[in-house]
Design a protein around this motif. Structure first.
Motif, PDB file in Angstrom:
ATOM      1  N   GLN A   1       8.830  26.982   2.705  1.00 58.62           N
ATOM      2  CA  GLN A   1       8.787  28.364   3.183  1.00 58.62           C
ATOM      3  C   GLN A   1      10.037  28.668   3.993  1.00 58.62           C
ATOM      4  N   LEU A   2      10.547  29.889   3.839  1.00 54.38           N
ATOM      5  CA  LEU A   2      11.744  30.285   4.568  1.00 54.38           C
ATOM      6  C   LEU A   2      11.411  30.773   5.971  1.00 54.38           C
ATOM      7  N   ALA A   3      10.277  31.443   6.117  1.00 47.50           N
ATOM      8  CA  ALA A   3       9.936  32.046   7.409  1.00 47.50           C
ATOM      9  C   ALA A   3       9.523  30.986   8.433  1.00 47.50           C
ATOM     10  N   ASN A   4       8.626  30.084   8.045  1.00 46.39           N
ATOM     11  CA  ASN A   4       8.127  29.055   8.967  1.00 46.39           C
ATOM     12  C   ASN A   4       8.199  27.681   8.297  1.00 46.39           C
ATOM     13  N   PRO A   5       9.408  27.139   8.152  1.00 45.21           N
ATOM     14  CA  PRO A   5       9.553  25.855   7.450  1.00 45.21           C
ATOM     15  C   PRO A   5       8.939  24.697   8.216  1.00 45.21           C
TER      16      PRO A   5
ATOM     17  N   VAL B   1       0.878  -1.170   0.000  1.00 41.80           N
ATOM     18  CA  VAL B   1       0.000   0.000   0.000  1.00 41.80           C
ATOM     19  C   VAL B   1       0.913   1.216   0.000  1.00 41.80           C
ATOM     20  N   VAL B   2       0.864   2.031  -1.043  1.00 39.52           N
ATOM     21  CA  VAL B   2       1.821   3.119  -1.188  1.00 39.52           C
ATOM     22  C   VAL B   2       1.112   4.381  -1.656  1.00 39.52           C
ATOM     23  N   GLY B   3       1.614   5.534  -1.193  1.00 40.90           N
ATOM     24  CA  GLY B   3       1.037   6.798  -1.634  1.00 40.90           C
ATOM     25  C   GLY B   3       1.181   7.897  -0.607  1.00 40.90           C
ATOM     26  N   ASP B   4       0.349   8.912  -0.772  1.00 49.10           N
ATOM     27  CA  ASP B   4       0.310  10.065   0.130  1.00 49.10           C
ATOM     28  C   ASP B   4      -0.820   9.833   1.126  1.00 49.10           C
ATOM     29  N   PHE B   5      -0.452   9.515   2.383  1.00 49.70           N
ATOM     30  CA  PHE B   5      -1.439   9.205   3.402  1.00 49.70           C
ATOM     31  C   PHE B   5      -1.924  10.455   4.140  1.00 49.70           C
ATOM     32  N   ASN B   6      -1.274  11.595   3.878  1.00 49.13           N
ATOM     33  CA  ASN B   6      -1.641  12.840   4.570  1.00 49.13           C
ATOM     34  C   ASN B   6      -1.721  12.635   6.073  1.00 49.13           C
ATOM     35  N   ASN B   7      -0.851  11.773   6.594  1.00 55.47           N
ATOM     36  CA  ASN B   7      -0.939  11.379   7.996  1.00 55.47           C
ATOM     37  C   ASN B   7       0.444  10.999   8.494  1.00 55.47           C
ATOM     38  N   ILE B   8       0.852  11.576   9.611  1.00 55.94           N
ATOM     39  CA  ILE B   8       2.083  11.133  10.228  1.00 55.94           C
ATOM     40  C   ILE B   8       1.793   9.865  11.026  1.00 55.94           C
ATOM     41  N   LEU B   9       2.861   9.159  11.405  1.00 61.36           N
ATOM     42  CA  LEU B   9       2.697   7.905  12.125  1.00 61.36           C
ATOM     43  C   LEU B   9       3.331   7.947  13.510  1.00 61.36           C
ATOM     44  N   LYS B  10       4.119   8.983  13.761  1.00 63.81           N
ATOM     45  CA  LYS B  10       4.734   9.138  15.079  1.00 63.81           C
ATOM     46  C   LYS B  10       5.237  10.574  15.221  1.00 63.81           C
ATOM     47  N   VAL B  11       5.712  10.909  16.404  1.00 63.96           N
ATOM     48  CA  VAL B  11       6.131  12.273  16.712  1.00 63.96           C
ATOM     49  C   VAL B  11       7.268  12.721  15.800  1.00 63.96           C
ATOM     50  N   ASP B  12       8.199  11.815  15.481  1.00 64.56           N
ATOM     51  CA  ASP B  12       9.366  12.175  14.687  1.00 64.56           C
ATOM     52  C   ASP B  12       9.043  12.443  13.223  1.00 64.56           C
ATOM     53  N   ASP B  13       7.790  12.233  12.824  1.00 60.57           N
ATOM     54  CA  ASP B  13       7.434  12.389  11.413  1.00 60.57           C
ATOM     55  C   ASP B  13       7.181  13.839  11.009  1.00 60.57           C
ATOM     56  N   ARG B  14       7.337  14.778  11.926  1.00 60.89           N
ATOM     57  CA  ARG B  14       7.154  16.188  11.556  1.00 60.89           C
ATOM     58  C   ARG B  14       8.089  17.076  12.364  1.00 60.89           C
ATOM     59  N   ILE B  15       8.686  18.055  11.666  1.00 61.99           N
ATOM     60  CA  ILE B  15       9.444  19.100  12.346  1.00 61.99           C
ATOM     61  C   ILE B  15       8.898  20.446  11.883  1.00 61.99           C
ATOM     62  N   GLY B  16       8.785  21.386  12.822  1.00 65.03           N
ATOM     63  CA  GLY B  16       8.184  22.670  12.508  1.00 65.03           C
ATOM     64  C   GLY B  16       6.672  22.602  12.637  1.00 65.03           C
ATOM     65  N   GLY B  17       6.045  23.771  12.676  1.00 70.58           N
ATOM     66  CA  GLY B  17       4.588  23.804  12.761  1.00 70.58           C
ATOM     67  C   GLY B  17       4.080  23.434  14.138  1.00 70.58           C
ATOM     68  N   ASN B  18       2.849  22.937  14.200  1.00 74.55           N
ATOM     69  CA  ASN B  18       2.214  22.589  15.470  1.00 74.55           C
ATOM     70  C   ASN B  18       2.807  21.331  16.084  1.00 74.55           C
ATOM     71  N   ASP B  19       2.686  21.206  17.385  1.00 76.83           N
ATOM     72  CA  ASP B  19       3.133  20.003  18.070  1.00 76.83           C
ATOM     73  C   ASP B  19       2.299  18.810  17.619  1.00 76.83           C
ATOM     74  N   VAL B  20       2.928  17.645  17.618  1.00 71.78           N
ATOM     75  CA  VAL B  20       2.240  16.417  17.224  1.00 71.78           C
ATOM     76  C   VAL B  20       1.445  15.872  18.410  1.00 71.78           C
ATOM     77  N   HIS B  21       0.187  15.500  18.158  1.00 68.68           N
ATOM     78  CA  HIS B  21      -0.666  14.943  19.198  1.00 68.68           C
ATOM     79  C   HIS B  21      -1.076  13.522  18.825  1.00 68.68           C
ATOM     80  N   LEU B  22      -1.363  12.731  19.835  1.00 67.05           N
ATOM     81  CA  LEU B  22      -1.728  11.325  19.636  1.00 67.05           C
ATOM     82  C   LEU B  22      -2.916  11.168  18.697  1.00 67.05           C
ATOM     83  N   ALA B  23      -3.859  12.082  18.759  1.00 70.02           N
ATOM     84  CA  ALA B  23      -5.066  11.987  17.929  1.00 70.02           C
ATOM     85  C   ALA B  23      -4.745  12.016  16.436  1.00 70.02           C
ATOM     86  N   GLU B  24      -3.580  12.555  16.072  1.00 74.04           N
ATOM     87  CA  GLU B  24      -3.214  12.649  14.655  1.00 74.04           C
ATOM     88  C   GLU B  24      -2.853  11.306  14.049  1.00 74.04           C
TER      89      GLU B  24
END
Length: 384
Positions: free
Chosen positions: A187-191, A135-158
């Protein structure tokens, strides 16, 4: 195979650039997501890409053709069996008519509630799967905390819903090489960077394609990185098959218990010892992926040291640069973490429990390991 969210193909220059880039990659199958092409223009755009291949899509479930799947008919035969607005599920056959694998292309909705329909569809499909499945593609979904840097904090509900889907469909994430993050807002300002494009596989996939690879390529003109999947069938690697070795340090991985639960099936019938063996056999394929992911830092230890040295050199002439300070802290942590993990693994391999960790005995470990390997080699045979 290439799977890529191209973020639109209507503009001629963009379409031509995507086509040129894909031809350089020399693939025989590709999935394009978020084409934003109207059904009436789809044939024109496909010809502009330069691929005289067979195509299937999901226009009958969404007006913008969110998923295109194309393949070279001289190599593959792909038969779709289910489509929704978020997936296209197919069986992939060789030209000889043999089933190679099942393939589900995913482009998930942005809304959390809508993605739950996708998770239910994948769980339902998994019940009927026999054989290798990706199963491959764009899931528009992270799977753990390390899957995103920048922006809002990662929450379990995601990610809790996607975790449940993996556990209920017997899927696990295929390890990747090269980059970790697959999307950025550029984006340079808020990557912001995140890992939302991924490949999931079942245990039969690792049995059939033990040397398969998923590479995260450079994003080119898109803000999503293409995923490149390379197959390597069991028949081509049978001669170099190695025994599975469990590394003790894997038990400390954040996803260890999740993988264990997802692959450990409790059955009430049959011989308990046979059930135990089957569970262990099934589990090792997922553990291989976890091992590869956890030891990635060791494979990149030389690069991490170089990056640390480079950042420190730059800081010498710009002592107040906060970005460089953060970079140095990051690479320092990576070097120390990878070095400690490397020593633990080597210690287990040579079984020298009396050597204390932290002494940097890597030279000794490698020498002892080579000596051990030489002892088990058969150099000559004598005829009685």
């Amino acid at each position: 195979m290439i799977c890529w969210n191209v973020r639109g193909l209507n503009k001629t220059a963009r379409c031509l650039e995507v086509g040129v880039h894909l031809k350089k990659l020399q693939v025989s199958c590709l999935a394009l997501l978020e084409t934003r092409v109207n059904a009436n223009n789809s044939e024109t755009i496909r010809k502009r890409l330069g691929f005289n291949w067979d195509f299937i899509d999901n226009y009958d479930h969404h007006m913008n053709g969110r998923i295109w799947l194309a393949w070279d008919p001289n190599i593959w035969s792909i038969i779709p069996s289910e489509k929704t607005d978020q997936l296209v599920h197919s069986a992939v056959y060789t030209k000889a008519g043999n089933l190679s694998h099942h393939l589900t292309i995913v482009y998930a909705h942005n809304q959390l509630n809508n993605r739950r329909n996708l998770w239910q569809d994948l769980i339902r499909i998994s019940v009927h799967i026999q054989g290798p499945w990706m199963v491959v593609g764009d899931f528009n979904n992270i799977l753990k905390v390390d899957d995103r840097i920048g922006g809002n904090d990662v929450h379990l509900a995601e990610y809790i819903d996607m975790e449940d889907m993996l556990a209920n469909s017997n899927l696990s994430e295929h390890e990747t090489i090269r980059a970790w993050f697959t999307w950025s807002n550029k984006q340079l300002a808020n990557p912001i960077s995140s890992r939302i494009d991924r490949a999931l596989v079942n245990a039969d996939w690792y049995r059939m394609f033990p040397n398969s690879m998923v590479g995260v390529l450079n994003p080119n003109i898109s803000d999503h990185a293409p995923l490149r999947i390379k197959l390597d069938s069991l028949q081509t690697v049978e001669k170099i098959k190695h025994r599975f070795k469990f590394l003790n340090c894997i038990a400390g991985h954040a996803n260890f218990l999740q993988v264990l639960r997802a692959n450990w099936i409790h059955l009430d019938l049959g011989n308990p010892l046979e059930q135990f063996w089957k569970n262990l056999h099934k589990l090792q394929y997922s553990m291989k992926g976890l091992t590869w992911k956890m030891t990635e830092g060791i494979r990149n230890l030389k690069m991490s040291r170089e990056q640390l040295d480079k950042a420190q050199t730059l800081l010498a002439s710009d002592q107040m640069n906060q970005t460089l300070c953060q970079t140095i802290k990051y690479w320092t942590d990576e070097v120390l973490k990878s070095s400690e993990l490397e020593e633990k693994i080597l210690q287990q391999k040579v079984k020298c429990d009396w050597v204390k960790l932290g002494d940097g005995n890597n030279a000794y470990f490698y020498a002892n390991l080579k000596s051990k390997n030489k002892k088990i080699q058969i150099k000559e045979l004598e005829d009685d």
